[in-house]
Design a protein around this motif. Structure first.
Motif, PDB file in Angstrom:
ATOM      1  N   VAL A  31       0.879  -1.164   0.000  1.00 51.17           N
ATOM      2  CA  VAL A  31       0.000   0.000   0.000  1.00 51.17           C
ATOM      3  C   VAL A  31       0.922   1.221   0.000  1.00 51.17           C
ATOM      4  CG1 VAL A  31      -1.733   1.291   1.307  1.00 51.17           C
ATOM      5  CG2 VAL A  31      -1.801  -1.208   1.275  1.00 51.17           C
ATOM      6  N   TRP A  32       0.594   2.214  -0.815  1.00 54.25           N
ATOM      7  CA  TRP A  32       1.471   3.383  -0.962  1.00 54.25           C
ATOM      8  C   TRP A  32       0.656   4.632  -0.728  1.00 54.25           C
ATOM      9  CZ3 TRP A  32       3.483   5.222  -6.423  1.00 54.25           C
ATOM     10  CH2 TRP A  32       4.368   6.291  -6.251  1.00 54.25           C
ATOM     11  N   ASP A  33       1.062   5.432   0.260  1.00 54.33           N
ATOM     12  CA  ASP A  33       0.408   6.731   0.416  1.00 54.33           C
ATOM     13  C   ASP A  33       1.458   7.822   0.630  1.00 54.33           C
ATOM     14  OD1 ASP A  33      -0.630   5.359   3.474  1.00 54.33           O
ATOM     15  OD2 ASP A  33       0.921   6.893   3.348  1.00 54.33           O
ATOM     16  N   THR A  34       1.049   9.051   0.386  1.00 58.62           N
ATOM     17  CA  THR A  34       2.006  10.154   0.386  1.00 58.62           C
ATOM     18  C   THR A  34       1.339  11.448   0.823  1.00 58.62           C
ATOM     19  OG1 THR A  34       3.643  11.317  -0.993  1.00 58.62           O
ATOM     20  CG2 THR A  34       1.576  10.701  -2.046  1.00 58.62           C
ATOM     21  N   ALA A  35       2.153  12.391   1.255  1.00 57.86           N
ATOM     22  CA  ALA A  35       1.657  13.707   1.668  1.00 57.86           C
ATOM     23  C   ALA A  35       2.759  14.727   1.440  1.00 57.86           C
ATOM     24  CB  ALA A  35       1.238  13.700   3.142  1.00 57.86           C
ATOM     25  N   ARG A  36       2.363  15.964   1.297  1.00 61.29           N
ATOM     26  CA  ARG A  36       3.347  17.035   1.098  1.00 61.29           C
ATOM     27  C   ARG A  36       3.987  17.405   2.427  1.00 61.29           C
ATOM     28  NH1 ARG A  36       2.237  23.260  -1.058  1.00 61.29           N
ATOM     29  NH2 ARG A  36       4.397  23.972  -0.804  1.00 61.29           N
ATOM     30  N   ILE A  37       5.302  17.602   2.390  1.00 57.67           N
ATOM     31  CA  ILE A  37       6.042  18.119   3.538  1.00 57.67           C
ATOM     32  C   ILE A  37       6.226  19.620   3.337  1.00 57.67           C
ATOM     33  CG2 ILE A  37       8.277  18.112   4.731  1.00 57.67           C
ATOM     34  CD1 ILE A  37       8.522  15.148   3.998  1.00 57.67           C
ATOM     35  N   HIS A  38       5.884  20.406   4.336  1.00 59.68           N
ATOM     36  CA  HIS A  38       6.002  21.855   4.244  1.00 59.68           C
ATOM     37  C   HIS A  38       7.341  22.295   4.844  1.00 59.68           C
ATOM     38  CE1 HIS A  38       1.865  22.555   2.885  1.00 59.68           C
ATOM     39  NE2 HIS A  38       1.537  21.564   3.699  1.00 59.68           N
ATOM     40  N   LEU A  39       8.224  22.804   4.015  1.00 53.58           N
ATOM     41  CA  LEU A  39       9.511  23.323   4.436  1.00 53.58           C
ATOM     42  C   LEU A  39       9.494  24.846   4.339  1.00 53.58           C
ATOM     43  CD1 LEU A  39      11.877  20.775   2.620  1.00 53.58           C
ATOM     44  CD2 LEU A  39      11.076  20.723   4.994  1.00 53.58           C
ATOM     45  N   SER A  40      10.216  25.504   5.227  1.00 57.08           N
ATOM     46  CA  SER A  40      10.171  26.964   5.291  1.00 57.08           C
ATOM     47  C   SER A  40      10.687  27.611   4.008  1.00 57.08           C
ATOM     48  CB  SER A  40      10.977  27.468   6.488  1.00 57.08           C
ATOM     49  OG  SER A  40      12.335  27.061   6.378  1.00 57.08           O
ATOM     50  N   SER A  41      11.591  26.926   3.309  1.00 62.99           N
ATOM     51  CA  SER A  41      12.128  27.477   2.068  1.00 62.99           C
ATOM     52  C   SER A  41      11.146  27.368   0.909  1.00 62.99           C
ATOM     53  CB  SER A  41      13.420  26.752   1.690  1.00 62.99           C
ATOM     54  OG  SER A  41      13.147  25.399   1.332  1.00 62.99           O
ATOM     55  N   GLY A  42      10.093  26.577   1.086  1.00 67.03           N
ATOM     56  CA  GLY A  42       9.152  26.343   0.003  1.00 67.03           C
ATOM     57  C   GLY A  42       9.587  25.258  -0.960  1.00 67.03           C
ATOM     58  N   LYS A  43      10.731  24.646  -0.703  1.00 69.14           N
ATOM     59  CA  LYS A  43      11.240  23.588  -1.576  1.00 69.14           C
ATOM     60  C   LYS A  43      10.285  22.399  -1.567  1.00 69.14           C
ATOM     61  CE  LYS A  43      14.558  21.138   0.052  1.00 69.14           C
ATOM     62  NZ  LYS A  43      15.883  20.761   0.597  1.00 69.14           N
ATOM     63  N   PRO A  44       9.961  21.825  -2.741  1.00 69.78           N
ATOM     64  CA  PRO A  44       9.044  20.683  -2.768  1.00 69.78           C
ATOM     65  C   PRO A  44       9.643  19.453  -2.097  1.00 69.78           C
ATOM     66  CG  PRO A  44      10.006  21.054  -4.937  1.00 69.78           C
ATOM     67  CD  PRO A  44      10.413  22.226  -4.091  1.00 69.78           C
ATOM     68  N   CYS A  45       8.821  18.763  -1.339  1.00 74.07           N
ATOM     69  CA  CYS A  45       9.286  17.582  -0.617  1.00 74.07           C
ATOM     70  C   CYS A  45       8.065  16.721  -0.289  1.00 74.07           C
ATOM     71  CB  CYS A  45      10.002  17.988   0.666  1.00 74.07           C
ATOM     72  SG  CYS A  45      10.801  16.635   1.549  1.00 74.07           S
ATOM     73  N   LEU A  46       8.210  15.417  -0.408  1.00 68.80           N
ATOM     74  CA  LEU A  46       7.108  14.496  -0.173  1.00 68.80           C
ATOM     75  C   LEU A  46       7.441  13.494   0.916  1.00 68.80           C
ATOM     76  CD1 LEU A  46       5.876  13.601  -3.785  1.00 68.80           C
ATOM     77  CD2 LEU A  46       4.737  15.080  -2.111  1.00 68.80           C
TER      78      LEU A  46
ATOM     79  N   LYS B 167       5.958  12.897   7.863  1.00 69.04           N
ATOM     80  CA  LYS B 167       5.771  14.321   7.550  1.00 69.04           C
ATOM     81  C   LYS B 167       6.076  15.192   8.765  1.00 69.04           C
ATOM     82  CE  LYS B 167       1.876  17.487   6.792  1.00 69.04           C
ATOM     83  NZ  LYS B 167       2.519  18.508   5.932  1.00 69.04           N
ATOM     84  N   ASN B 168       5.505  14.854   9.909  1.00 70.17           N
ATOM     85  CA  ASN B 168       5.700  15.673  11.103  1.00 70.17           C
ATOM     86  C   ASN B 168       7.136  15.625  11.603  1.00 70.17           C
ATOM     87  OD1 ASN B 168       3.063  16.892  12.604  1.00 70.17           O
ATOM     88  ND2 ASN B 168       2.499  15.185  11.269  1.00 70.17           N
ATOM     89  N   SER B 169       7.763  14.458  11.534  1.00 76.15           N
ATOM     90  CA  SER B 169       9.157  14.352  11.963  1.00 76.15           C
ATOM     91  C   SER B 169      10.045  15.269  11.145  1.00 76.15           C
ATOM     92  CB  SER B 169       9.652  12.903  11.829  1.00 76.15           C
ATOM     93  OG  SER B 169       8.945  12.031  12.660  1.00 76.15           O
ATOM     94  N   VAL B 170       9.908  15.206   9.830  1.00 76.11           N
ATOM     95  CA  VAL B 170      10.735  16.029   8.954  1.00 76.11           C
ATOM     96  C   VAL B 170      10.466  17.515   9.199  1.00 76.11           C
ATOM     97  CG1 VAL B 170      11.178  16.675   6.550  1.00 76.11           C
ATOM     98  CG2 VAL B 170      10.977  14.258   7.187  1.00 76.11           C
ATOM     99  N   GLU B 171       9.214  17.890   9.363  1.00 73.25           N
ATOM    100  CA  GLU B 171       8.888  19.304   9.573  1.00 73.25           C
ATOM    101  C   GLU B 171       9.422  19.806  10.908  1.00 73.25           C
ATOM    102  OE1 GLU B 171       4.827  19.515   6.816  1.00 73.25           O
ATOM    103  OE2 GLU B 171       4.647  19.463   9.009  1.00 73.25           O
ATOM    104  N   ILE B 172       9.330  18.991  11.952  1.00 73.73           N
ATOM    105  CA  ILE B 172       9.817  19.410  13.277  1.00 73.73           C
ATOM    106  C   ILE B 172      11.338  19.548  13.264  1.00 73.73           C
ATOM    107  CG2 ILE B 172      10.103  18.674  15.674  1.00 73.73           C
ATOM    108  CD1 ILE B 172       7.288  17.397  15.443  1.00 73.73           C
ATOM    109  N   PHE B 173      12.043  18.538  12.755  1.00 69.86           N
ATOM    110  CA  PHE B 173      13.498  18.603  12.729  1.00 69.86           C
ATOM    111  C   PHE B 173      13.989  19.736  11.831  1.00 69.86           C
ATOM    112  CE2 PHE B 173      13.291  13.771  13.485  1.00 69.86           C
ATOM    113  CZ  PHE B 173      13.356  13.937  14.865  1.00 69.86           C
ATOM    114  N   SER B 174      13.295  19.976  10.717  1.00 71.23           N
ATOM    115  CA  SER B 174      13.691  21.057   9.812  1.00 71.23           C
ATOM    116  C   SER B 174      13.511  22.416  10.471  1.00 71.23           C
ATOM    117  CB  SER B 174      12.862  20.992   8.520  1.00 71.23           C
ATOM    118  OG  SER B 174      13.123  19.814   7.799  1.00 71.23           O
ATOM    119  N   ARG B 175      12.422  22.579  11.184  1.00 69.58           N
ATOM    120  CA  ARG B 175      12.158  23.850  11.867  1.00 69.58           C
ATOM    121  C   ARG B 175      13.137  24.087  13.018  1.00 69.58           C
ATOM    122  NH1 ARG B 175       7.260  22.979  15.045  1.00 69.58           N
ATOM    123  NH2 ARG B 175       8.798  22.269  16.575  1.00 69.58           N
ATOM    124  N   ASP B 176      13.415  23.029  13.775  1.00 75.15           N
ATOM    125  CA  ASP B 176      14.218  23.190  14.987  1.00 75.15           C
ATOM    126  C   ASP B 176      15.714  23.255  14.715  1.00 75.15           C
ATOM    127  OD1 ASP B 176      11.864  23.145  16.386  1.00 75.15           O
ATOM    128  OD2 ASP B 176      12.148  21.152  17.259  1.00 75.15           O
TER     129      ASP B 176
END
Length: 315
Positions: free
Chosen positions: A35-50, A73-82
């Protein structure tokens, strides 16, 4: 990661090409049962990331791998922000037979993990994209710079995920203090291959993460520590630091000589043993205040926080 499909009609052979920059290791997984699912990761630079997850159908559902992509998604966003923005175009979690293993841009977590366990292993393995994928420390030599630093950032990612849904117990450090300060324990600067197997979890994961938390919460304070730690990551991104590089960078960026802390917690196995030795009224007069004497009973030193509770209940 970029891919391309070879030309051809129905049934023609298809060729996929993948490329990822600044990747120190690679892995891949394939199954017709995923099963494959995906979501957009929101980075402060606006760079596309999934964020992506693949897992067998029997692991689907919100109580199991159905939340995997949310966790990625949340892990990447938290570590990127912090700390430092995630550098890769995708972050993939593969649910399969592997309990937990990391590579640049892709991690493997047990298909049987669920709830807090799945969050924990996902955030931990995703965190390895910062240590040692971005900051390229040598795990075979200095395990604490890999597993320990990653376990440290996991403390705060868990605290900040979904309003503390999986928040850690506050008494965990106190309960494990005797293990971290066992007299026979090797220092953390011991080469990883020389650490006894029974102590690897403590010296590679737990003790270094607790040490950094102590430094952040009780010595430097969050603002100064966070600035210094971000500077260390930025200065050593895609390079290969050793412990002395980390210590010097933190000293420089924090504006404080922390060698007393590095020596006692990392280079030695000194114990922290503080106690209230004496409490006396000034000139035996409560109106003049009270003198509280705190003593160090062993070699390690740390700032001491004292709570005074008055007879009227005030603190």
């Amino acid at each position: 990661m970029r891919s391309g499909v070879g030309s051809g009609g129905r049934g023609a052979r298809k060729v996929w090409h993948f490329m990822m920059k600044n990747a120190r290791d690679i892995a891949w997984a394939a199954s017709s049962a995923f099963v494959w699912d995906t979501a957009r990761i929101h980075l402060s630079s606006g760079k596309p990331c999934l964020a992506m997850s693949v897992y067998p159908v029997e692991s689907a559902g919100d109580s199991a791998s159905g939340r995997s992509t949310e966790y990625v998604k949340n892990s990447v966003e938290i570590f990127s922000r912090d700390w430092f923005e995630y550098p890769y175009p995708v972050a993939v979690n593969v649910g399969g037979p592997v309990g937990g293993q990391e590579y640049a841009g892709i991690v493997f977590c047990s298909r049987g993990a669920r709830g807090k366990g799945l969050w924990g292993v996902t955030a931990h393995e995703i965190g390895h994209n910062w240590f040692p994928m971005v900051v390229g420390s040598n795990e075979r030599r200095d395990a604490f710079m890999d597993e320990g630093f990653n376990t440290f950032i996991n403390i705060y990612s868990t605290k900040n995920f979904n309003n503390g849904e999986y928040g850690a117990r506050r008494d965990s450090v106190r309960r494990f203090a005797p293990i971290m300060m066992r007299p026979s324990l090797f220092p953390m600067l011991t080469y990883a291959d020389a650490i006894p197997r029974r102590d690897l979890g403590n010296l590679a994961y737990f003790k270094p993460s607790v040490g950094l938390a102590m430094l952040r919460e009780y010595v430097l304070g969050p603002e100064r520590f966070d600035y210094a730690f971000r500077e260390y990551i930025k200065r050593w991104a895609y390079k290969h630091p050793q412990p002395k590089d980390f210590f010097r960078s933190m000293n420089d960026a924090s504006g404080e000589d922390l060698n007393w802390f590095w020596k006692s917690w990392f280079a030695e196995n000194w114990r922290l043993d503080q106690a209230v030795k004496d409490v006396k009224y000034v000139d035996n007069d409560p109106a003049k205040g009270v003198l509280i004497t705190i003593t160090n009973n062993d070699k390690m030193v740390m700032p001491a926080t004292v709570e005074v509770k008055e007879s009227n209940g005030h603190k």
